[in-house]
Design an enzyme around this catalytic site. Sequence first.
Site, PDB file in Angstrom:
ATOM      1  N   HIS A   1      -3.497   5.232  -0.360  1.00 17.94           N
ATOM      2  CA  HIS A   1      -2.626   4.290  -2.236  1.00 17.94           C
ATOM      3  C   HIS A   1      -1.717   4.972  -2.581  1.00 17.94           C
ATOM      4  CE1 HIS A   1      -3.384   2.750  -6.112  1.00 17.94           C
ATOM      5  NE2 HIS A   1      -4.994   2.523  -5.297  1.00 17.94           N
TER       6      HIS A   1
ATOM      7  N   ASP B   1      -6.874  13.221  -2.729  1.00 19.08           N
ATOM      8  CA  ASP B   1      -7.252  11.841  -3.233  1.00 19.08           C
ATOM      9  C   ASP B   1      -8.634  11.390  -3.017  1.00 19.08           C
ATOM     10  OD1 ASP B   1      -7.909   8.896  -4.439  1.00 19.08           O
ATOM     11  OD2 ASP B   1      -5.773   8.351  -3.105  1.00 19.08           O
TER      12      ASP B   1
ATOM     13  N   GLN C   1     -12.220   7.148  -3.007  1.00 18.32           N
ATOM     14  CA  GLN C   1     -13.213   6.309  -2.661  1.00 18.32           C
ATOM     15  C   GLN C   1     -14.217   7.316  -1.739  1.00 18.32           C
ATOM     16  OE1 GLN C   1     -13.010   3.127  -2.769  1.00 18.32           O
ATOM     17  NE2 GLN C   1     -11.269   3.309  -3.910  1.00 18.32           N
TER      18      GLN C   1
ATOM     19  N   LYS D   1     -14.501   3.507 -10.515  1.00 18.48           N
ATOM     20  CA  LYS D   1     -15.194   3.641  -9.284  1.00 18.48           C
ATOM     21  C   LYS D   1     -16.603   4.547  -8.548  1.00 18.48           C
ATOM     22  CE  LYS D   1     -10.129   3.189  -7.121  1.00 18.48           C
ATOM     23  NZ  LYS D   1     -10.049   2.171  -7.403  1.00 18.48           N
TER      24      LYS D   1
ATOM     25  N   CYS E   1      -2.472  -1.989  -3.391  1.00 23.38           N
ATOM     26  CA  CYS E   1      -1.634  -0.550  -3.366  1.00 23.38           C
ATOM     27  C   CYS E   1      -1.070   0.205  -2.490  1.00 23.38           C
ATOM     28  CB  CYS E   1      -2.274  -0.510  -4.969  1.00 23.38           C
ATOM     29  SG  CYS E   1      -2.567  -0.952  -5.942  1.00 23.38           S
TER      30      CYS E   1
END
Length: 406
Positions: free
Chosen positions: A121, A198, A201, A224, A361
Site C-alpha cells: 500500500h 503492515d 488487512q 477495518k 492506493c
Amino acid sequence: MDVKAIRSQFPILNQEINGNPLVYLDSTATSQKPMSVIEAVNAYYRLNNSNVHRGVHTLGTRATDQYEGAREKVRAFIHAQSTEEVIFTRGTTTAINTIAYSYGNKNLSHGDEIVLTPMEHHSNIIPWQQVAKETGATLTYIPLQSDGTITLKDVKETITPNTKIVAMTHVSNVLGTINPIKEVADIAHKNGAIIVVDGAQAVPHMAVDVQALNCDFYAFSGHKMCAPTGIGVLYGKKALLEEMEPVEFGGEMIDFVDLYDSTWKELPWKFEGGTPIIAGAIGLGAAIDFLNTIGMDNITEHETELVTHAMQQLKTIDGIEIYGPENRAGLITFNLADVHPHDTATVLDAEGVAVRAGHHCAQPLMKWLQVTATARASFYLYNTTDDVDRFITALQRAKEFFGDVF
C-alpha cells in the site's frame, strides 16, 4: 457462527440501495460497525466525556480507565508482551510514518538498504521513499511471482547484510496474498535488519500473535476491524521503542518541561502527544470484545468459505480477469474485459452491490499487473453466500449490459 445474528448487529446493512437490499463488499476499505461499538462511543460522550490522565475528578478517572483498558485489550488481542508496546495512533499510515521518521532517520545512512515488495500500500512505500531521500539509503524490492506471491528464495537473495529495514504487508489489500511474515522476520534478523509489518488487512481477519511472528513493529487500523475511524495501533518491541524519539511534541507526552529543554514520559505515552483519540480507543476496545465473542478462527474460516465460493462462481464468467493467488485472504480483485472498473462498480451499485474500484492506493502494483485500475470485492464476518450470489448475478448483468453497448 450465526451470520444472521451477527448481521442483525449492524444496522447499516438493513437498508436498500437503488431499490435493492444492500450487499456491502467493501470491508477491505472500511468495515461496518456493530451496535456494541456505536453504543460504547455514544456512552463515552453521554456519560464519561473527559480528558484522560491529568484529571483526578470522577469523569477523568472513568475516561482514563476506559482508555487504558482499551490498550490492555489490544495487547491481549495481538499478544504483545506489555501495554508499553501498544501505542495508539490515527491509523496504519501514522504508525508507519512514526517508525520511518523516528527509527528510520536515526538508524539509516548512505548505502543502507530498505527492502519492500511491489504489493505494498502507498502508506508502506512513500514514508520509506522520503526517509531514503533524507538518509541516502536505497530501496530494494523483493520480486513477485506471476500469481502475486513471494518466495523465500527471493527473500533470501534480496535481503543482504546491507539491509537495515524490511517493510512488508501481512496481507495484500489488492491480491489477497498472505505473506510468510515469521519466515521473513527470521531472514531479516539473521542479516541484522528489523522488520516492519503492515497488518491493516490481517488483524481484522485472522488471529495475530506479534511475539510468535517475531516482528519488530506491527501497524494496523481500527476502522477495518469494526472500530471507529481515526484510531489505529503501532506495536513495537519495547527495546526499540525506548531508543526512539517522539515525532510529535506537546502536551501529554512530556515528563518535565523547562525553558530550554524537556524530557519525555515513559512508554507508551511519549508517542501520544496531545489529547489522545479517547473515543476511538474506547470504540476499538469494544470492537475487540465483539470480535473475541465470535472468535477470530471462526471469522477466518467463514471468509475462506465465502472467497472460495466467489472464486468458483467468477471462473464461470467469460472475460473475467482475476488477480492474485489461488489461496488468499477474503478478497477478490478483478476486471471485466473491455470495461473500466469504475463502470463495472457503477452498474453493481445500481443493483445494490458495493465494491471498490480504482488503484486501491497501490499504483506500483497496478503497473506490475499492467492495468490502471481494478474492481475489488471483499468479504467480512457479516457477509453471506447469498451476498456472493447477488454479486455474481449483478456482475453477469454488468457484462450483458456492456456487451450490448459495445
